[in-house]
Scaffold this motif. Sequence first.
Motif, PDB file in Angstrom:
ATOM      1  N   LEU A  29       0.834  -1.197   0.000  1.00  0.00           N
ATOM      2  CA  LEU A  29       0.000   0.000   0.000  1.00  0.00           C
ATOM      3  C   LEU A  29       0.870   1.248   0.000  1.00  0.00           C
ATOM      4  O   LEU A  29       0.659   2.170  -0.803  1.00  0.00           O
ATOM      5  CB  LEU A  29      -0.929   0.001   1.221  1.00  0.00           C
ATOM      6  CG  LEU A  29      -1.751   1.286   1.423  1.00  0.00           C
ATOM      7  CD1 LEU A  29      -2.653   1.556   0.229  1.00  0.00           C
ATOM      8  CD2 LEU A  29      -2.579   1.193   2.706  1.00  0.00           C
ATOM      9  N   LEU A  55      -7.254   7.109  -7.239  1.00  0.00           N
ATOM     10  CA  LEU A  55      -6.720   5.832  -6.804  1.00  0.00           C
ATOM     11  C   LEU A  55      -6.339   5.806  -5.323  1.00  0.00           C
ATOM     12  O   LEU A  55      -6.698   4.852  -4.620  1.00  0.00           O
ATOM     13  CB  LEU A  55      -5.518   5.440  -7.668  1.00  0.00           C
ATOM     14  CG  LEU A  55      -4.964   4.024  -7.453  1.00  0.00           C
ATOM     15  CD1 LEU A  55      -6.063   2.983  -7.662  1.00  0.00           C
ATOM     16  CD2 LEU A  55      -3.799   3.753  -8.399  1.00  0.00           C
ATOM     17  N   LEU A  59      -8.038   3.176  -2.720  1.00  0.00           N
ATOM     18  CA  LEU A  59      -7.226   2.184  -2.014  1.00  0.00           C
ATOM     19  C   LEU A  59      -7.463   2.252  -0.510  1.00  0.00           C
ATOM     20  O   LEU A  59      -7.594   1.219   0.152  1.00  0.00           O
ATOM     21  CB  LEU A  59      -5.747   2.397  -2.329  1.00  0.00           C
ATOM     22  CG  LEU A  59      -5.313   2.031  -3.756  1.00  0.00           C
ATOM     23  CD1 LEU A  59      -3.842   2.355  -3.956  1.00  0.00           C
ATOM     24  CD2 LEU A  59      -5.589   0.572  -4.049  1.00  0.00           C
ATOM     25  N   HIS A  60      -7.517   3.440   0.037  1.00  0.00           N
ATOM     26  CA  HIS A  60      -7.766   3.573   1.479  1.00  0.00           C
ATOM     27  C   HIS A  60      -9.141   3.022   1.856  1.00  0.00           C
ATOM     28  O   HIS A  60      -9.304   2.399   2.910  1.00  0.00           O
ATOM     29  CB  HIS A  60      -7.656   5.041   1.887  1.00  0.00           C
ATOM     30  CG  HIS A  60      -6.242   5.524   2.033  1.00  0.00           C
ATOM     31  ND1 HIS A  60      -5.376   5.007   2.964  1.00  0.00           N
ATOM     32  CD2 HIS A  60      -5.550   6.474   1.346  1.00  0.00           C
ATOM     33  CE1 HIS A  60      -4.200   5.620   2.865  1.00  0.00           C
ATOM     34  NE2 HIS A  60      -4.274   6.499   1.887  1.00  0.00           N
ATOM     35  N   ASN A  62     -10.882   0.692   0.225  1.00  0.00           N
ATOM     36  CA  ASN A  62     -11.063  -0.730  -0.088  1.00  0.00           C
ATOM     37  C   ASN A  62      -9.955  -1.629   0.426  1.00  0.00           C
ATOM     38  O   ASN A  62     -10.050  -2.851   0.280  1.00  0.00           O
ATOM     39  CB  ASN A  62     -11.164  -0.906  -1.618  1.00  0.00           C
ATOM     40  CG  ASN A  62     -12.416  -0.290  -2.204  1.00  0.00           C
ATOM     41  OD1 ASN A  62     -13.481  -0.901  -2.216  1.00  0.00           O
ATOM     42  ND2 ASN A  62     -12.303   0.937  -2.693  1.00  0.00           N
ATOM     43  N   TRP A  63      -8.915  -1.052   1.007  1.00  0.00           N
ATOM     44  CA  TRP A  63      -7.745  -1.857   1.366  1.00  0.00           C
ATOM     45  C   TRP A  63      -8.060  -3.028   2.300  1.00  0.00           C
ATOM     46  O   TRP A  63      -7.545  -4.133   2.087  1.00  0.00           O
ATOM     47  CB  TRP A  63      -6.664  -0.982   1.974  1.00  0.00           C
ATOM     48  CG  TRP A  63      -5.303  -1.597   1.875  1.00  0.00           C
ATOM     49  CD1 TRP A  63      -4.567  -2.138   2.880  1.00  0.00           C
ATOM     50  CD2 TRP A  63      -4.516  -1.748   0.693  1.00  0.00           C
ATOM     51  NE1 TRP A  63      -3.373  -2.607   2.410  1.00  0.00           N
ATOM     52  CE2 TRP A  63      -3.312  -2.386   1.066  1.00  0.00           C
ATOM     53  CE3 TRP A  63      -4.710  -1.413  -0.645  1.00  0.00           C
ATOM     54  CZ2 TRP A  63      -2.318  -2.680   0.149  1.00  0.00           C
ATOM     55  CZ3 TRP A  63      -3.716  -1.713  -1.563  1.00  0.00           C
ATOM     56  CH2 TRP A  63      -2.546  -2.334  -1.165  1.00  0.00           C
ATOM     57  N   ALA A 169      -7.491  -6.888  -6.566  1.00  0.00           N
ATOM     58  CA  ALA A 169      -7.899  -5.781  -7.433  1.00  0.00           C
ATOM     59  C   ALA A 169      -9.369  -5.910  -7.834  1.00  0.00           C
ATOM     60  O   ALA A 169     -10.083  -4.906  -7.955  1.00  0.00           O
ATOM     61  CB  ALA A 169      -7.016  -5.746  -8.677  1.00  0.00           C
ATOM     62  N   MET A 172     -11.930  -4.458  -5.391  1.00  0.00           N
ATOM     63  CA  MET A 172     -11.922  -3.014  -5.198  1.00  0.00           C
ATOM     64  C   MET A 172     -13.163  -2.411  -5.844  1.00  0.00           C
ATOM     65  O   MET A 172     -13.429  -2.631  -7.032  1.00  0.00           O
ATOM     66  CB  MET A 172     -10.656  -2.398  -5.800  1.00  0.00           C
ATOM     67  CG  MET A 172     -10.528  -0.910  -5.526  1.00  0.00           C
ATOM     68  SD  MET A 172      -8.873  -0.239  -5.889  1.00  0.00           S
ATOM     69  CE  MET A 172      -8.722  -0.591  -7.632  1.00  0.00           C
ATOM     70  N   GLN A 178      -9.509   1.593 -12.883  1.00  0.00           N
ATOM     71  CA  GLN A 178      -8.787   1.796 -11.635  1.00  0.00           C
ATOM     72  C   GLN A 178      -8.172   0.475 -11.140  1.00  0.00           C
ATOM     73  O   GLN A 178      -7.076   0.463 -10.585  1.00  0.00           O
ATOM     74  CB  GLN A 178      -9.734   2.356 -10.569  1.00  0.00           C
ATOM     75  CG  GLN A 178     -10.328   3.713 -10.906  1.00  0.00           C
ATOM     76  CD  GLN A 178      -9.303   4.832 -10.781  1.00  0.00           C
ATOM     77  OE1 GLN A 178      -8.142   4.592 -10.481  1.00  0.00           O
ATOM     78  NE2 GLN A 178      -9.733   6.055 -10.998  1.00  0.00           N
ATOM     79  N   GLN A 179      -8.863  -0.615 -11.322  1.00  0.00           N
ATOM     80  CA  GLN A 179      -8.328  -1.917 -10.923  1.00  0.00           C
ATOM     81  C   GLN A 179      -7.067  -2.245 -11.724  1.00  0.00           C
ATOM     82  O   GLN A 179      -6.059  -2.693 -11.165  1.00  0.00           O
ATOM     83  CB  GLN A 179      -9.385  -3.000 -11.132  1.00  0.00           C
ATOM     84  CG  GLN A 179     -10.625  -2.818 -10.277  1.00  0.00           C
ATOM     85  CD  GLN A 179     -11.692  -3.860 -10.576  1.00  0.00           C
ATOM     86  OE1 GLN A 179     -11.501  -4.742 -11.414  1.00  0.00           O
ATOM     87  NE2 GLN A 179     -12.821  -3.774  -9.894  1.00  0.00           N
ATOM     88  N   PHE A 182      -4.189  -0.053 -10.595  1.00  0.00           N
ATOM     89  CA  PHE A 182      -3.578  -0.510  -9.344  1.00  0.00           C
ATOM     90  C   PHE A 182      -2.584  -1.641  -9.590  1.00  0.00           C
ATOM     91  O   PHE A 182      -1.466  -1.628  -9.072  1.00  0.00           O
ATOM     92  CB  PHE A 182      -4.670  -0.969  -8.375  1.00  0.00           C
ATOM     93  CG  PHE A 182      -4.173  -1.862  -7.282  1.00  0.00           C
ATOM     94  CD1 PHE A 182      -3.356  -1.371  -6.277  1.00  0.00           C
ATOM     95  CD2 PHE A 182      -4.510  -3.210  -7.260  1.00  0.00           C
ATOM     96  CE1 PHE A 182      -2.881  -2.206  -5.268  1.00  0.00           C
ATOM     97  CE2 PHE A 182      -4.045  -4.043  -6.261  1.00  0.00           C
ATOM     98  CZ  PHE A 182      -3.223  -3.539  -5.262  1.00  0.00           C
TER      99      PHE A 182
END
Length: 258
Positions: A29, A55, A59-60, A62-63, A169, A172, A178-179, A182
């Motif tokens: 991350l 992004l 990420l935050h 869905n992490w 991914a 997410m 976006q996937q 990433f």
Amino acid sequence: MTTVPKPFTIAHYIEDELLRAPLIWDQLLDAVLDQTLKNKRTSKAHAFRNADDDLPRLLHENWPYMAVAYLDSLKAQAKRAFPSATARPPKTDPQRGSGKNQVLELVDLDSIALDVELSRVIQAIKDGAEHELRDLQAFLAAVVGDADIEDDHNPLHPAAHGRALRAAAQVMRAPLQQQVGFVRIGASPFAALLRQTYAAACARLEEAGIVPASHRCIVMPDGKRHLQILPDVAYVPDLHRIRDAMPRSARSALSRER
């Protein structure tokens, strides 16, 4: 004589590596966020900047879900590779499982770009950790007691980690673009992290007293092994037998060198 400590098995290796996997994910991350910031500073394409702007936030958000998907994928793949080395399978609802499979099939139809990125990730890991993977395969061949050093001795090989990254991914909650972004941005730091992971695993196996099965010379439990060229011939490998098995010309050359 090459010996493998009886208490240590492939199950211990899998359990130990899965316990360390969340650390890899947390480090990834930070690496992806740093790389995203660098891309925003260096890129002159406005559309690319807009795609990357979202992004970090995604990420935050869905992490945690992505971390679960990553670990679950690694566990499932390790279980398929070594069924007897993993814990008993959890109870699942058949209807729920069938629904999940249908969802995955629908996602796969729309994620060809993810498949392309997956192949790039796997190749990046293999290229970056070539030496570490070779050493680890030799250690794991000794763990399973095999005279051959093969890729399938490693239940958490590059393809397994790559598929786990792809699974993360896919969960997410973001557009496919976006996937894919990433996975593309995370490929390089992910490969670097796994190189360190494989090197650390070799060090731990060596500390456990395991001697790598280098040059296909494992001594089997009964003190004998089978010659691969002649599978029905059993022998005890020693220097005298090796010398006698050499062609006469090679023996003459060896004598002259001496």
